[in-house]
Write an enzyme that holds these catalytic residues in place. Structure first.
Site, PDB file in Angstrom:
ATOM      1  N   LYS A 190      47.159  61.159 112.596  1.00  6.59           N
ATOM      2  CA  LYS A 190      48.637  61.578 112.858  1.00  6.59           C
ATOM      3  C   LYS A 190      49.082  60.412 113.681  1.00  6.59           C
ATOM      4  O   LYS A 190      48.667  60.383 114.871  1.00  6.59           O
ATOM      5  CB  LYS A 190      48.336  62.850 113.827  1.00  6.59           C
ATOM      6  CG  LYS A 190      49.258  63.994 114.112  1.00  6.59           C
ATOM      7  CD  LYS A 190      50.719  63.194 114.505  1.00  6.59           C
ATOM      8  CE  LYS A 190      50.500  63.259 115.877  1.00  6.59           C
ATOM      9  NZ  LYS A 190      51.758  62.287 116.531  1.00  6.59           N
ATOM     10  N   GLY A 243      45.471  57.233 123.292  1.00  5.16           N
ATOM     11  CA  GLY A 243      46.764  57.518 124.065  1.00  5.16           C
ATOM     12  C   GLY A 243      46.528  57.912 125.537  1.00  5.16           C
ATOM     13  O   GLY A 243      45.587  56.918 126.213  1.00  5.16           O
ATOM     14  N   SER A 244      47.444  58.679 125.892  1.00  5.65           N
ATOM     15  CA  SER A 244      47.420  58.857 127.606  1.00  5.65           C
ATOM     16  C   SER A 244      46.125  59.638 127.923  1.00  5.65           C
ATOM     17  O   SER A 244      45.355  60.437 127.300  1.00  5.65           O
ATOM     18  CB  SER A 244      48.564  59.480 127.976  1.00  5.65           C
ATOM     19  OG  SER A 244      48.764  60.701 127.546  1.00  5.65           O
ATOM     20  N   GLY A 248      44.148  62.939 126.385  1.00  4.78           N
ATOM     21  CA  GLY A 248      42.934  62.997 126.093  1.00  4.78           C
ATOM     22  C   GLY A 248      42.275  63.997 126.606  1.00  4.78           C
ATOM     23  O   GLY A 248      41.443  64.442 126.067  1.00  4.78           O
ATOM     24  N   GLU A 265      40.174  56.857 123.576  1.00  3.15           N
ATOM     25  CA  GLU A 265      40.099  55.871 124.357  1.00  3.15           C
ATOM     26  C   GLU A 265      41.865  55.770 124.928  1.00  3.15           C
ATOM     27  O   GLU A 265      42.714  56.163 124.365  1.00  3.15           O
ATOM     28  CB  GLU A 265      40.698  54.627 123.189  1.00  3.15           C
ATOM     29  CG  GLU A 265      39.335  54.531 122.355  1.00  3.15           C
ATOM     30  CD  GLU A 265      39.612  54.158 120.936  1.00  3.15           C
ATOM     31  OE1 GLU A 265      40.887  54.151 120.513  1.00  3.15           O
ATOM     32  OE2 GLU A 265      38.409  53.969 119.907  1.00  3.15           O
ATOM     33  N   CYS A 299      47.050  48.660 126.276  1.00  4.47           N
ATOM     34  CA  CYS A 299      46.363  49.388 127.138  1.00  4.47           C
ATOM     35  C   CYS A 299      45.638  48.625 128.135  1.00  4.47           C
ATOM     36  O   CYS A 299      45.282  48.901 129.365  1.00  4.47           O
ATOM     37  CB  CYS A 299      45.459  50.282 126.398  1.00  4.47           C
ATOM     38  SG  CYS A 299      44.461  49.142 125.002  1.00  4.47           S
ATOM     39  N   GLU A 399      49.320  53.268 135.630  1.00  6.00           N
ATOM     40  CA  GLU A 399      49.598  52.444 134.487  1.00  6.00           C
ATOM     41  C   GLU A 399      51.216  52.457 134.075  1.00  6.00           C
ATOM     42  O   GLU A 399      51.746  53.645 134.138  1.00  6.00           O
ATOM     43  CB  GLU A 399      48.985  53.057 133.334  1.00  6.00           C
ATOM     44  CG  GLU A 399      49.269  52.251 132.212  1.00  6.00           C
ATOM     45  CD  GLU A 399      48.344  52.930 130.965  1.00  6.00           C
ATOM     46  OE1 GLU A 399      48.407  54.248 130.676  1.00  6.00           O
ATOM     47  OE2 GLU A 399      47.930  52.200 130.203  1.00  6.00           O
TER      48      GLU A 399
END
Ligand code: NAD
Length: 496
Positions: A190, A243-244, A248, A265, A299, A399
């Site tokens: 995806k 992703g974020s 997650g 991750e 990241c 972030e």
């Protein structure tokens, strides 16, 4: 060798072709019939329309992946899977220019950067080709020797769901595809809704290389619908998510329905520490590109730049001078070093941080504005540096995922480490110094999954990268990675 005209023609005919999900080896429309537009962030133009996936599409893709997993794919020998990976390697070698161009159009990253990713993609494929023999298991001695033989057999987990972020699909996709092809698993990918094109192009190459249908499937569109359906699907054995942190957490929660294995991750707020004895000819461009590369949408970006007080003023002056030489623009221009942000929403988010920094007391040393003129239709901002930043400011804690560096001074090694580790993230960190003893003490002290010395952002698939704290768990690449696609069976055989 393909000419520029051939490459352009290939990419344009791909964009004009029927693009949908790829399920069971076929391009299919969404069950709902709905589509969505994917935009070029440098111009705001529509590049293509893609299928809008939902739970029904995910279920079809998981079924196709399960059928392939149980079917002839399960009979492929490690040698055959190795040969397939090498054929994919050779096709990617021939057609990477097309993938790089698509990625530049789709997510804005400069063409010089996307072209440079070829080496990483090819190394990944060559590496995974060497791993097909590794799921070999072990024959063990035990205290029933003579009566019982014991062994550990490693078997492929089954269907793996891969949920990708938009900032680097051209590299991220190979961790899933390579791992699956090396071990005999199957995949439902995806990609992020903002950058799906290189993934859809890649699946064509896999089929051209002779991969059986259903081994790699792709469902496009929204994470909250298609991604959530994949993460919660009871016939998916493993999820690899990039992703974020917020997403997650939802992925981990969704995994409990069938206790699927999970690798997450996530983001970072990585420290980049420059000592007074550093080689500034290396450290200045290194620290700048640790953030401005890919417009800060990395990241591991070294967004908290700690500079020892003795060189603090000089460093900011040199960093600012370097930054002002960077050419920002449409990534199709090979002279451009920084492209746009991925979307209007991301632009507004990043500008929110930039505008909020001065009221908190930070000083704008460079940049800080959206770019207009020829670039007004795209999502461009200047590479931005703030000085006089303190650790409690939002730009030093959260972030941003944009081209914004916060510079903070420090005096001693202990202080640098205390400040560097005062974050809920633990993805990356770097140190610049000529003193290897200092460097090694910092390597010991920095609490992060990757640490660089006198360089930034290197990643070798054979070594891998990992996360710590809120940056997540599970190594990407490296010695333990292949095992994460396998489960162990402990086998006892009565030989009497
Ligand atoms: P995101 O979490 O919004 O989306 C990531 C992926 O998850 C997308 O494919 C999205 O469609 C999907 N998704 C969204 N909601 C979901 C849900 N409820 N269930 C399942 N899937 C869902 O993140 P993003 O904004 O696309 O990416 C940026 C983030 O990714 C940053 O925090 C960045 O640091 C991180 N990132 C981490 C790494 C790493 O290796 N650690 C690499 C790249 C990016």
């Amino acid at each position: 060798m393909n000419t520029h005209a051939d490459i352009d023609a290939d990419v344009h005919s791909f964009l004009k072709s029927k693009l949908g999900h790829v399920i069971g080896g076929r391009v299919v429309e969404a069950a709902s019939g709905k589509t969505f537009s994917t935009l070029n962030p440098a111009t705001g133009e529509v590049l293509a329309r893609l299928a809008q996936g939902d739970a029904t599409d995910v279920d079809r893709a998981v079924k196709a992946a399960r059928v392939a997993f149980e079917g002839p794919w399960s009979k492929w020998t490690p040698y055959e899977r190795q040969a397939l990976l090498m054929r994919v390697h050779d096709l990617v070698d021939k057609r990477f220019e097309e993938m790089a161009l698509l990625e530049t159009l789709d997510m804005g990253s400069p063409i010089t950067r996307t072209r440079n990713l070829k080496k990483i993609a090819l190394q990944a494929l060559a590496y995974f080709a060497t791993q097909t023999m590794n799921p070999s298991g072990q024959l063990l001695q035990n205290n029933m020797a003579g009566t019982v033989k014991s062994m550990i057999v490693k078997a492929p987990l089954g269907v793996v769901g891969g949920i990708l972020a938009w900032n680097n699909p051209l590299v991220g996709q190979w961790f899933l595809v390579g791992g699956a092809l090396a071990t005999g698993c199957t995949v439902v990918l995806k990609p992020a809704e903002l950058a799906s094109l290189s993934v859809l192009y890649m699946v064509n190459l896999l089929h051209e290389a002779g991969m059986p249908e259903g081994v790699v499937n792709v469902v496009t569109r929204y994470g909250s619908v298609a991604g959530a359906a994949l993460a919660g699907h009871n016939d998916v054995d493993r999820i690899v998510f990039t992703g974020s942190v917020a997403t997650g957490r939802q992925i981990v929660e969704a995994s409990t329905s069938n206790m699927k294995r999970v690798q997450v991750e996530m983001g970072g707020k990585s420290p980049d520490i420059v000592f007074a004895d550093a080689d500034l000819d290396l450290a200045v461009p290194g620290a700048a590109m640790a953030v401005f590369n890919n417009s800060g949408q990395i990241c591991t970006a070294g967004t908290r730049l700690f500079v020892q007080r003795g060189i603090h003023e000089e460093f900011i002056a040199r960093l600012t001078a370097f930054t002002q030489t960077l050419r920002v623009g449409n990534g199709l221009d090979p002279a451009v070093q920084m492209g746009p942000l991925i979307s209007q929403q991301q632009l507004e988010r990043v500008m929110g941080y930039v505008k909020g920094a001065a009221p908190e007391g930070a000083t704008l040393a460079s940049g800080g504005e959206r770019l207009g003129g020829d670039l007004a239709e795209g999502y461009f901002i200047q590479p931005t540096i703030f000085s006089n930043v303190t650790p409690n400011m939002r730009i030093a804690r959260e972030e941003i995922f944009g081209p914004v560096i916060s510079v903070l001074p420090f005096d001693t090694e202990d202080e640098a480490l205390r400040l560097a580790n005062a974050t809920e993230y633990g993805l990356g960190g770097a140190v610049w110094t000529r003193d290897m003893s200092t460097a090694l003490r910092m390597v010991d002290g920095i609490k992060a999954g990757s640490v660089w010395v006198n360089c930034y952002g290197w990643m070798d698939i054979g070594v891998g990268m990992a996360g710590y704290k809120l940056s997540g768990y599970g190594t990407k690449g490296g010695p333990g990675y292949i095992d994460s696609f396998l489960y162990e069976k402990c086998v006892y055989i009565n030989v009497t």
